[in-house]
Design an enzyme around this catalytic site. Structure first.
Site, PDB file in Angstrom:
ATOM      1  N   ASN A 154       0.677  -1.330   0.021  1.00 16.10           N
ATOM      2  CA  ASN A 154       0.047   0.057  -0.159  1.00 16.10           C
ATOM      3  C   ASN A 154       0.725   1.531  -0.021  1.00 16.10           C
ATOM      4  O   ASN A 154       0.303   2.273  -0.401  1.00 16.10           O
ATOM      5  CB  ASN A 154      -1.184  -0.118   1.148  1.00 16.10           C
ATOM      6  CG  ASN A 154      -0.469   0.110   2.525  1.00 16.10           C
ATOM      7  OD1 ASN A 154       0.869  -0.487   2.792  1.00 16.10           O
ATOM      8  ND2 ASN A 154      -1.243   0.369   3.341  1.00 16.10           N
ATOM      9  N   GLU A 253       4.519  -3.677  12.423  1.00 18.35           N
ATOM     10  CA  GLU A 253       3.649  -2.468  11.961  1.00 18.35           C
ATOM     11  C   GLU A 253       2.401  -3.011  11.389  1.00 18.35           C
ATOM     12  O   GLU A 253       2.367  -3.571  10.160  1.00 18.35           O
ATOM     13  CB  GLU A 253       4.167  -1.457  11.001  1.00 18.35           C
ATOM     14  CG  GLU A 253       5.368  -1.024  11.433  1.00 18.35           C
ATOM     15  CD  GLU A 253       4.840   0.082  12.833  1.00 18.35           C
ATOM     16  OE1 GLU A 253       4.054   0.692  13.009  1.00 18.35           O
ATOM     17  OE2 GLU A 253       6.019   0.405  13.594  1.00 18.35           O
ATOM     18  N   CYS A 287      -3.328   1.993   6.369  1.00 21.77           N
ATOM     19  CA  CYS A 287      -3.481   1.480   7.831  1.00 21.77           C
ATOM     20  C   CYS A 287      -4.066   2.649   8.774  1.00 21.77           C
ATOM     21  O   CYS A 287      -4.548   2.430   9.917  1.00 21.77           O
ATOM     22  CB  CYS A 287      -2.212   1.097   8.360  1.00 21.77           C
ATOM     23  SG  CYS A 287      -0.891   2.300   8.510  1.00 21.77           S
TER      24      CYS A 287
END
Ligand code: NAP
Length: 480
Positions: A154, A253, A287
Site C-alpha cells: 500500500n 507494524e 492503515c
C-alpha cells in the site's frame, strides 16, 4: 510493459549484482487501473534468500562511521527527491494511487532518510557514571545484525523508507522483500542506490518472489537477528510464532481500525475536509485511514451530508490521468471486501448517502461511498475495510465515544475533532492508539515515533525511537 530508465534491470539484487531466480521463474506485475501487464520479476525463494543473507552477513564486517552513514542517507534522500516524478509514475502504475499522491509518497520517503541522516549521531556511544562503585560505563549502539525488511503493497516506497533509513543508520545489512504486487518501485529504488551510492556489496539486498519461503529462510538463518514487518495482523501473528525458535527480534507494524470522532462543537467543514483527505488516501487502503466515523448525535446528519457532497464531486479513474481523486483498488479481493462491507451494513439498516450501489463497481474500481446509521455490529466496524467506504455511526457523549473507539483489538491511529481543545486532549488520553490526531486527519511524519498499541503491533518507526529499533545496546567499562 512498463518502460523506465529506473527499470533497466527487472531483477533482484544480491551481493551487489542484479540476479534472476535460479529456476528462471517469474511473477507478473500488473496495473490495477486496467489489468495491463507491466513486467515480470524473478520468483525467488529459499535458495536466493540464503544467498542474500550470506552476502549481507559478509557486508556486516565492513563497519561504517556515523559520518559515512549520514552521507549515504543524505544521498538517498537527494536521489529520491531528484527522481520523484519518475518514481511516482512507476508507483502509480503498479499501485493505482493518483500521481500527485504517489509523488508525495516519494517526498515522504525522502523525509525519513533525511531525518535519520540529521540525527544518526544519537547512535554514537554515551558514557554514564556508576556512583556507588565510582566507575564509568560506555553504552554502544551496535547494529542488530542482518535484518529482514518485509513490506506491503500500500506504500511501495514509504514503508521501506521507514525501515531502511533506520537500518542503515544503525549500520545493519539488509534483505528487503517487497510485496509481489508492487516490486517495481523497489527495483527502481535499488537502481538509484546502485547508481548514486558506494554501498559495500551485500549491504542492501533485494529478493522478490514468494513470501513464505523467503520469510521462512529469514527466520531459520542464525545471522538474521531482526525482522521488521509491515502488513496485516493475521500475518504478524504468524511471524510471532515463527520467531520463537531462533528468538528473533520483531518490529511489527500491523493493521488498524481507526476511529474518527467528531464532537458537536467541532468545525464540521474542517472535519469533513480532513476526512476526505484522510479516508481516500491510497484509495482508502492505508492503515491510518479512518475506518469508523463516530459523530455526536445532533450533528451526524449535517456532517454526513457535508461529506457526501464532497464525495459526489470526487473523480474516480486511472491515477495517471490529471484530476483523478481516487484510483482503483489493488485487486478483485479488495473490491469484493468493500462490496461485502457495504452490503452487510445496508442489510443491517444503514442508509446510503453517496456512492454507487453495491454492484456498481467495475474492474478494480469501487465508487466512494458514504453510509449513515451504520449499526455497531456491522462488519465494517469490526474489520479494516481498506477501501473507499465512509461508514458513519453516532454517539451521545464523551464517555460513549471513548468506549466505542476503544472497542477494537487494533490500536494504530485515531482522530478527534472538537472546538474544545481541552476536551479533545482529555479524550485523546483515554484512547488506546499509537497516533491520535486532534482536529487533523494527518498521519505519521519522519520526526515522530509511529506504531501500534494492542494488536496493531509493536516497535516504532520514525522519530528518535525509530532510530534505535535496529540497534542493540552494549555496555562496556569506560576506558581509564
Ligand atoms: P499482508 O498480506 O500481511 O502482506 C504484507 C507483506 O507480507 C507482503 O510483503 C507479503 O508478501 C508478505 N506476506 C504475505 N504472506 C506472508 C507469509 N505467510 N509469511 C510472511 N510474509 C508474508 O498485508 P498487505 O495486504 O500487503 O498490506 C495491508 C495490511 O498492512 C493492512 O492490514 C494494513 O493495515 C497494514 N499496514 C500497516 C501499516 C502500519 O504502519 N502499521 C502500514 C501499512 C500497512 P506478498 O504481498 O508478496 O504476498
Amino acid at each position: 510493459m512498463i518502460e523506465s530508465p529506473l527499470l533497466t534491470h527487472l531483477k533482484g539484487y544480491i551481493g551487489g549484482q542484479w540476479l534472476g531466480a535460479d529456476s528462471a521463474e517469474t511473477l507478473a506485475v500488473s496495473n490495477p487501473a486496467d489489468g495491463a501487464h507491466l513486467a515480470d520479476v524473478p520468483k525467488m525463494g529459499r535458495v536466493e534468500t540464503l544467498r542474500a543473507i550470506d552476502a549481507a552477513a559478509a557486508a556486516l564486517d565492513q563497519r561504517a562511521s556515523l559520518e559515512q552513514r549520514a552521507r549515504w542517507l543524505q544521498q538517498i534522500a537527494k536521489a529520491l527527491r531528484a527522481q520523484r516524478e519518475e518514481m511516482g509514475r512507476i508507483l502509480t502504475m503498479e499501485h493505482g494511487k493518483p500521481l500527485k499522491e504517489a509523488q508525495s509518497e516519494v517526498d515522504y520517503a525522502a523525509g525519513f532518510f533525511r531525518f535519520c541522516a540529521e540525527h544518526v549521531d544519537r547512535l554514537g556511544p554515551r558514557t554514564l557514571e556508576e556512583r556507588p562503585r565510582n566507575c564509568s560505563w560506555d553504552i554502544h549502539y551496535r547494529p542488530a545484525g542482518v535484518v529482514g525488511l518485509i513490506t506491503p503493497w500500500n506504500f511501495p516506497i514509504g514503508m521501506i523508507a521507514k525501515k531502511l533509513s533506520a537500518a542503515l543508520a544503525a549500520d545493519c545489512a539488509c534483505l528487503i522483500k517487497p510485496s509481489a504486487k508492487t516490486p517495481l518501485t523497489m527495483i527502481a529504488l535499488f537502481s538509484l542506490l546502485e547508481r548514486e551510492l558506494d554501498l559495500p556489496a551485500g549491504k542492501v539486498n533485494l529478493v522478490t518472489g514468494s513470501a513464505a519461503p523467503i520469510t521462512d529462510a529469514l527466520f531459520e538463518h542464525p545471522a538474521v537477528r531482526l525482522i521488521s514487518f509491515t502488513g496485516s495482523t493475521e500475518i504478524g501473528r504468524e511471524l510471532i510464532r515463527k520467531s520463537a525458535e531462533g528468538i528473533k527480534r520483531l518490529t511489527l507494524e500491523l493493521g488498524g481500525n481507526a476511529p474518527y470522532i467528531v464532537f458537536d462543537d467541532a468545525n464540521l467543514e474542517q472535519a469533513a475536509d480532513n476526512l476526505i483527505a484522510n479516508k481516500f488516501r491510497g484509495g482508502g487502503q492505508t492503515c491510518v485511514c479512518a475506518n469508523r466515523i463516530l459523530v455526536q448525535g445532533e450533528v451526524a446528519e449535517s456532517f454526513a451530508e457535508q461529506v457526501a457532497q464532497r464525495v459526489r464531486r470526487m473523480r474516480v479513474g486511472n491515477g495517471l490521468e490529471e484530476g483523478t481523486d481516487l484510483g482503483p483498488l489493488i485487486d478483485d479481493n479488495a473490491v469484493a471486501k468493500v462490496r461485502r462491507h457495504v452490503e452487510d451494513a445496508l442489510s443491517k439498516g444503514a442508509r446510503r448517502l453517496a456512492g454507487g450501489n453495491a454492484g456498481a463497481a467495475s474492474g478494480n474500481y469501487y465508487p466512494p461511498t458514504v453510509l449513515i446509521d451504520v449499526p455497531k455490529d456491522a462488519l465494517c466496524n469490526r474489520e479494516e475495510t481498506f477501501g473507499p467506504l465512509v461508514p458513519i455511526a453516532t454517539f451521545q457523549d464523551e464517555a460513549e465515544a471513548v468506549r466505542i473507539a476503544n472497542d477494537t483489538e487494533y490500536g494504530l491511529a485515531a482522530y478527534v475533532f472538537s472546538g474544545d481543545l481541552e476536551r479533545a486532549r482529555r479524550v485523546a488520553e483515554q484512547l488506546h492508539f499509537g497516533h491520535v490526531g486532534l482536529n487533523t486527519g494527518t498521519g505519521p511524519t519522519p520526526e515522530a515515533p509511529f506504531g501500534g498499541m494492542k494488536q496493531s503491533g509493536y516497535g516504532r518507526e520514525g522519530g528518535y525511537e525509530g532510530l534505535y529499533e535496529f540497534t542493540e545496546a552494549q555496555t562496556l567499562p569506560h576506558p581509564e
